[in-house]
Design a protein around this motif. Structure first.
Motif, PDB file in Angstrom:
ATOM      1  N   GLU A 119       0.815  -1.217   0.000  1.00 19.90           N
ATOM      2  CA  GLU A 119       0.000   0.000   0.000  1.00 19.90           C
ATOM      3  C   GLU A 119       0.854   1.275   0.000  1.00 19.90           C
ATOM      4  OE1 GLU A 119      -0.446  -2.679   1.799  1.00 19.90           O
ATOM      5  OE2 GLU A 119      -2.485  -3.365   1.395  1.00 19.90           O
ATOM      6  N   LEU A 120       1.945   1.232   0.781  1.00 21.02           N
ATOM      7  CA  LEU A 120       2.827   2.401   0.878  1.00 21.02           C
ATOM      8  C   LEU A 120       3.400   2.738  -0.496  1.00 21.02           C
ATOM      9  CD1 LEU A 120       3.895   4.069   3.262  1.00 21.02           C
ATOM     10  CD2 LEU A 120       5.723   2.372   3.525  1.00 21.02           C
ATOM     11  N   ALA A 121       3.861   1.730  -1.199  1.00 17.25           N
ATOM     12  CA  ALA A 121       4.455   1.931  -2.535  1.00 17.25           C
ATOM     13  C   ALA A 121       3.399   2.417  -3.515  1.00 17.25           C
ATOM     14  CB  ALA A 121       5.080   0.628  -3.017  1.00 17.25           C
ATOM     15  N   ALA A 122       2.211   1.799  -3.454  1.00 21.54           N
ATOM     16  CA  ALA A 122       1.146   2.189  -4.387  1.00 21.54           C
ATOM     17  C   ALA A 122       0.758   3.645  -4.160  1.00 21.54           C
ATOM     18  CB  ALA A 122      -0.061   1.273  -4.205  1.00 21.54           C
ATOM     19  N   ALA A 123       0.652   4.046  -2.876  1.00 20.75           N
ATOM     20  CA  ALA A 123       0.261   5.425  -2.581  1.00 20.75           C
ATOM     21  C   ALA A 123       1.325   6.409  -3.063  1.00 20.75           C
ATOM     22  CB  ALA A 123       0.027   5.593  -1.081  1.00 20.75           C
ATOM     23  N   ALA A 124       2.570   5.942  -3.169  1.00 21.74           N
ATOM     24  CA  ALA A 124       3.654   6.816  -3.648  1.00 21.74           C
ATOM     25  C   ALA A 124       3.749   6.795  -5.176  1.00 21.74           C
ATOM     26  CB  ALA A 124       4.980   6.381  -3.035  1.00 21.74           C
ATOM     27  N   GLY A 125       2.815   6.076  -5.820  1.00 24.39           N
ATOM     28  CA  GLY A 125       2.783   6.082  -7.279  1.00 24.39           C
ATOM     29  C   GLY A 125       3.704   5.067  -7.924  1.00 24.39           C
ATOM     30  N   LEU A 126       4.239   4.133  -7.153  1.00 27.26           N
ATOM     31  CA  LEU A 126       5.078   3.075  -7.730  1.00 27.26           C
ATOM     32  C   LEU A 126       4.175   1.981  -8.298  1.00 27.26           C
ATOM     33  CD1 LEU A 126       7.746   2.895  -4.888  1.00 27.26           C
ATOM     34  CD2 LEU A 126       8.112   3.787  -7.192  1.00 27.26           C
ATOM     35  N   GLU A 127       4.682   1.275  -9.302  1.00 34.57           N
ATOM     36  CA  GLU A 127       3.862   0.243  -9.935  1.00 34.57           C
ATOM     37  C   GLU A 127       3.686  -0.954  -8.995  1.00 34.57           C
ATOM     38  OE1 GLU A 127       3.633  -2.551 -13.949  1.00 34.57           O
ATOM     39  OE2 GLU A 127       5.460  -1.412 -13.567  1.00 34.57           O
ATOM     40  N   VAL A 128       2.443  -1.384  -8.851  1.00 30.21           N
ATOM     41  CA  VAL A 128       2.126  -2.546  -8.008  1.00 30.21           C
ATOM     42  C   VAL A 128       1.229  -3.483  -8.807  1.00 30.21           C
ATOM     43  CG1 VAL A 128       0.834  -3.302  -5.966  1.00 30.21           C
ATOM     44  CG2 VAL A 128       2.366  -1.340  -5.795  1.00 30.21           C
ATOM     45  N   GLU A 129       1.648  -4.728  -8.907  1.00 31.10           N
ATOM     46  CA  GLU A 129       0.803  -5.717  -9.593  1.00 31.10           C
ATOM     47  C   GLU A 129       0.996  -7.052  -8.872  1.00 31.10           C
ATOM     48  OE1 GLU A 129       1.298  -5.494 -13.880  1.00 31.10           O
ATOM     49  OE2 GLU A 129       0.120  -7.336 -14.090  1.00 31.10           O
ATOM     50  N   GLY A 130       0.242  -7.257  -7.821  1.00 35.91           N
ATOM     51  CA  GLY A 130       0.424  -8.450  -6.992  1.00 35.91           C
ATOM     52  C   GLY A 130       1.679  -8.362  -6.155  1.00 35.91           C
ATOM     53  N   GLY A 131       2.345  -7.243  -6.150  1.00 34.03           N
ATOM     54  CA  GLY A 131       3.589  -6.993  -5.429  1.00 34.03           C
ATOM     55  C   GLY A 131       4.176  -5.706  -5.997  1.00 34.03           C
ATOM     56  N   ILE A 132       5.132  -5.123  -5.297  1.00 35.04           N
ATOM     57  CA  ILE A 132       5.786  -3.922  -5.839  1.00 35.04           C
ATOM     58  C   ILE A 132       6.656  -4.389  -7.004  1.00 35.04           C
ATOM     59  CG2 ILE A 132       7.329  -1.980  -5.320  1.00 35.04           C
ATOM     60  CD1 ILE A 132       6.657  -2.525  -2.289  1.00 35.04           C
ATOM     61  N   VAL A 133       6.405  -3.841  -8.184  1.00 37.17           N
ATOM     62  CA  VAL A 133       7.082  -4.364  -9.379  1.00 37.17           C
ATOM     63  C   VAL A 133       8.533  -3.890  -9.411  1.00 37.17           C
ATOM     64  CG1 VAL A 133       7.095  -4.414 -11.898  1.00 37.17           C
ATOM     65  CG2 VAL A 133       4.915  -4.531 -10.652  1.00 37.17           C
ATOM     66  N   VAL A 134       9.436  -4.863  -9.489  1.00 42.32           N
ATOM     67  CA  VAL A 134      10.874  -4.575  -9.568  1.00 42.32           C
ATOM     68  C   VAL A 134      11.489  -5.406 -10.699  1.00 42.32           C
ATOM     69  CG1 VAL A 134      11.195  -3.981  -7.120  1.00 42.32           C
ATOM     70  CG2 VAL A 134      11.410  -6.373  -7.841  1.00 42.32           C
ATOM     71  N   ASP A 135      12.717  -5.048 -11.066  1.00 45.89           N
ATOM     72  CA  ASP A 135      13.435  -5.884 -12.023  1.00 45.89           C
ATOM     73  C   ASP A 135      14.343  -6.845 -11.251  1.00 45.89           C
ATOM     74  OD1 ASP A 135      15.633  -4.400 -11.217  1.00 45.89           O
ATOM     75  OD2 ASP A 135      15.911  -3.387 -13.137  1.00 45.89           O
ATOM     76  N   ALA A 136      15.154  -7.612 -11.968  1.00 49.88           N
ATOM     77  CA  ALA A 136      15.987  -8.623 -11.300  1.00 49.88           C
ATOM     78  C   ALA A 136      17.017  -7.988 -10.368  1.00 49.88           C
ATOM     79  CB  ALA A 136      16.683  -9.484 -12.346  1.00 49.88           C
ATOM     80  N   CYS A 137      17.257  -6.669 -10.542  1.00 50.20           N
ATOM     81  CA  CYS A 137      18.185  -5.952  -9.649  1.00 50.20           C
ATOM     82  C   CYS A 137      17.432  -5.262  -8.517  1.00 50.20           C
ATOM     83  CB  CYS A 137      18.975  -4.923 -10.444  1.00 50.20           C
ATOM     84  SG  CYS A 137      20.097  -5.650 -11.653  1.00 50.20           S
ATOM     85  N   SER A 138      16.166  -5.590  -8.319  1.00 46.72           N
ATOM     86  CA  SER A 138      15.316  -5.036  -7.248  1.00 46.72           C
ATOM     87  C   SER A 138      15.010  -3.547  -7.431  1.00 46.72           C
ATOM     88  CB  SER A 138      15.950  -5.250  -5.856  1.00 46.72           C
ATOM     89  OG  SER A 138      16.140  -6.610  -5.595  1.00 46.72           O
ATOM     90  N   ARG A 139      15.152  -3.036  -8.669  1.00 46.69           N
ATOM     91  CA  ARG A 139      14.895  -1.620  -8.917  1.00 46.69           C
ATOM     92  C   ARG A 139      13.429  -1.378  -9.247  1.00 46.69           C
ATOM     93  NH1 ARG A 139      20.084  -1.284 -12.903  1.00 46.69           N
ATOM     94  NH2 ARG A 139      18.831  -2.915 -13.889  1.00 46.69           N
ATOM     95  N   THR A 140      12.887  -0.300  -8.694  1.00 48.03           N
ATOM     96  CA  THR A 140      11.567   0.167  -9.134  1.00 48.03           C
ATOM     97  C   THR A 140      11.828   1.153 -10.273  1.00 48.03           C
ATOM     98  OG1 THR A 140      11.491   2.131  -7.726  1.00 48.03           O
ATOM     99  CG2 THR A 140      10.759   0.057  -6.730  1.00 48.03           C
ATOM    100  N   ALA A 141      10.762   1.782 -10.766  1.00 48.68           N
ATOM    101  CA  ALA A 141      10.949   2.769 -11.838  1.00 48.68           C
ATOM    102  C   ALA A 141      11.580   4.053 -11.303  1.00 48.68           C
ATOM    103  CB  ALA A 141       9.606   3.075 -12.489  1.00 48.68           C
ATOM    104  N   ASP A 142      11.571   4.257  -9.989  1.00 47.25           N
ATOM    105  CA  ASP A 142      12.189   5.444  -9.376  1.00 47.25           C
ATOM    106  C   ASP A 142      13.643   5.110  -9.075  1.00 47.25           C
ATOM    107  OD1 ASP A 142      13.190   7.331  -7.523  1.00 47.25           O
ATOM    108  OD2 ASP A 142      11.163   7.774  -6.800  1.00 47.25           O
ATOM    109  N   PRO A 143      14.589   5.828  -9.668  1.00 53.50           N
ATOM    110  CA  PRO A 143      16.000   5.458  -9.485  1.00 53.50           C
ATOM    111  C   PRO A 143      16.489   5.520  -8.039  1.00 53.50           C
ATOM    112  CG  PRO A 143      15.778   7.488 -10.786  1.00 53.50           C
ATOM    113  CD  PRO A 143      14.396   6.967 -10.567  1.00 53.50           C
ATOM    114  N   ALA A 144      15.767   6.226  -7.171  1.00 55.98           N
ATOM    115  CA  ALA A 144      16.195   6.306  -5.767  1.00 55.98           C
ATOM    116  C   ALA A 144      15.526   5.253  -4.902  1.00 55.98           C
ATOM    117  CB  ALA A 144      15.894   7.698  -5.215  1.00 55.98           C
TER     118      ALA A 144
END
Ligand SMILES: Cc1cc2nc3c(=O)[nH]c(=O)nc-3n(C[C@H](O)[C@H](O)[C@H](O)COP(=O)(O)OP(=O)(O)OC[C@H]3O[C@@H](n4cnc5c(N)ncnc54)[C@H](O)[C@@H]3O)c2cc1C
Length: 412
Positions: A253-278
């Motif tokens: 919920e915290l990630a979704a409210a911050a506008g990060l992509e969530v689809e059954g989990g906070i969406v990350v790549d294999a390096c654990s990165r979200t779309a926000d570089p920080a």
């Protein structure tokens, strides 16, 4: 009120002081981050191991001290500040701050979200009666431990890993145990029927009653606590202690409210990165986007640790993807189940060893390629299988079934 004022060196902040959050914090030190690290966790405890909760801890064979992964002194030696009992209520990605439940705000250089997951609530009337417990945290287990002492009739709702591990503990403590599973076999989401059937027989042989296809409709209380568990077939099971183990929900919920992509989990790549570089995310709360097969969410210690390492590296601008095949374990009675790879989608299962003797492995193949191995009291198969799958080398189904074939030789 702002806690930190140094505009030049704000801390790396980790939300969640569980297995994965701790790994991020410690790996940041190995990745040579010399600035401040603040790990914020809403539980009252320093990071602890969850797996023993449903195993050795409730059996009385592991103390709370033994559960601790890293205590406050060990964290202080690494200059990691632990804020326990503190809840992060919001993330402001523009200002690069997090806001705590008490209104304080904290600026970050980089942020790791490792908020884990919570038990899926039981969606039936009576689920909130005293005597009904989730099994996720040390605090849950302190309460369960007390209730278990005086309980006679234990009902476990959900025949997944946690429910079955608890059922084994309760049987070892001499309780009457009924496991109610809605599906037509145990652990159906992750194992093949041969494993489900083996575990049904194992629990039955130890005196637990396994009821499949049992849909719980209502919990009924007497004298202010749970007394009966009703199922759709009209049967009512007496219960003075109920464990609800029907899966988990990722804390997104915290990630979704911050506008990060969530689809059954906070969406990350294999390096654990979200779309926000920080911002990175790791552990149970994430879903990894894979190049070939969509999104994958895992709930395991290995995933929490490996994604945590990748996340710390990513915060330092490095690429260290988590690519090893997933592995997992579960202890029930005297059987250790070890799993590697993911068996979903298999079209052939081959058995190595003896199911009757309780020492066997199920090798899962898809179009002739090995995709996973579940081993019951066969650690040698599991260890060889991990290496084989990671190197993308595999036996033929005939070789897998033939105990004369040394699996480790295939690696040479
Ligand atoms: C009983 C049990 C048995 C298990 N057995 C096994 C096993 O045998 N093998 C295996 O591989 N795995 C097992 N697991 C799974 C494994 O423990 C988890 O996959 C792992 O702990 C996930 O780590 P995590 O750090 O992602 O999440 P967690 O360990 O859940 O940690 C997340 C933390 O973040 C905190 N948090 C959440 N939101 C906030 C917020 N907004 N602010 C501050 N803090 C927050 C949570 O309270 C929690 O303390 C088991 C789990 C349980 C519960």
């Amino acid at each position: 009120m702002r806690l930190r004022k140094e505009p030049d060196l704000n801390p790396m902040i980790v939300i969640g002081a569980g297995q994965s959050g701790l790994q991020v914090a410690e790996a940041l030190r190995s990745e040579s981050w010399e600035g401040p690290i603040v790990m914020i966790g809403d539980e009252a405890h320093a990071p602890y191991h969850r797996p023993p909760l449903s195993k050795a801890y409730l059996l009385g064979e592991a103390s709370e001290a033994q559960l601790t992964i890293r205590g406050p002194e060990a964290l202080a030696r690494k200059n990691i500040e632990l804020m326990s009992g503190a809840h992060v209520a919001a993330i402001d990605r523009v200002a690069k701050t997090v806001t705590l439940g008490d209104g304080r705000s904290l600026a970050y250089t980089g942020l790791a979200i490792a908020t884990g997951s919570r038990p899926r609530p039981l969606p039936v009337p009576g689920a909130d009666l005293p005597g009904v417990f989730p099994l996720r945290t040390l605090d849950d287990c302190r309460a369960i431990s007390i209730a278990l002492e005086s309980a006679h009739n234990v009902v476990v709702i959900g025949g997944g890993f946690i429910g079955l591990e608890f059922a084994a503990v309760a049987r070892k403590k001499g309780k009457n145990v009924v496991v109610l599973e809605a599906a037509d076999r145990l652990m159906a989401r992750v194992v093949a029927p041969v494993i489900s059937d083996f575990y049904r027989d194992l629990h039955t042989a130890h005196g637990a009653s396994i009821v499949l296809g049992a849909k719980v409709t209502e919990l009924h209380g007497e004298n202010g606590k749970v007394a009966l568990v009703h199922t759709a077939s009209g049967v009512a099971f007496p219960a003075d202690l109920v464990i609800a183990g029907i899966g988990i929900l990722p804390n997104t919920e915290l990630a979704a409210a911050a506008g990060l992509e969530v689809e059954g989990g906070i969406v990350v790549d294999a390096c654990s990165r979200t779309a926000d570089p920080a911002i990175v995310a790791s552990g149970d709360c994430t879903a990894v986007r894979l190049a070939d097969s969509g999104l994958r969410r895992l709930e395991s210690v290995q995933n929490a640790i490996e994604q945590g390492k990748a996340a710390a590296a990513a915060l330092m601008g490095k690429e260290k993807p988590f690519t090893a095949k997933p592995w997992f374990w579960s202890d029930q009675y005297d059987v250790k189940l070890q799993m590697v790879g993911l068996s979903a989608g298999h079209d052939q299962v081959v058995i190595r060893g003896s199911v009757a003797e309780g020492k066997f492995s199920a090798f899962y193949f898809k179009a002739g390629k090995l995709i996973g191995i579940d081993s019951a009291n066969r650690p040698q198969d599991h260890m060889a299988g991990r290496k084989l799958l990671d190197k993308d080398v595999w036996p033929t189904p005939q070789q897998a079934a033939d105990e004369h074939v040394n699996l480790a030789d295939l690696l040479k």
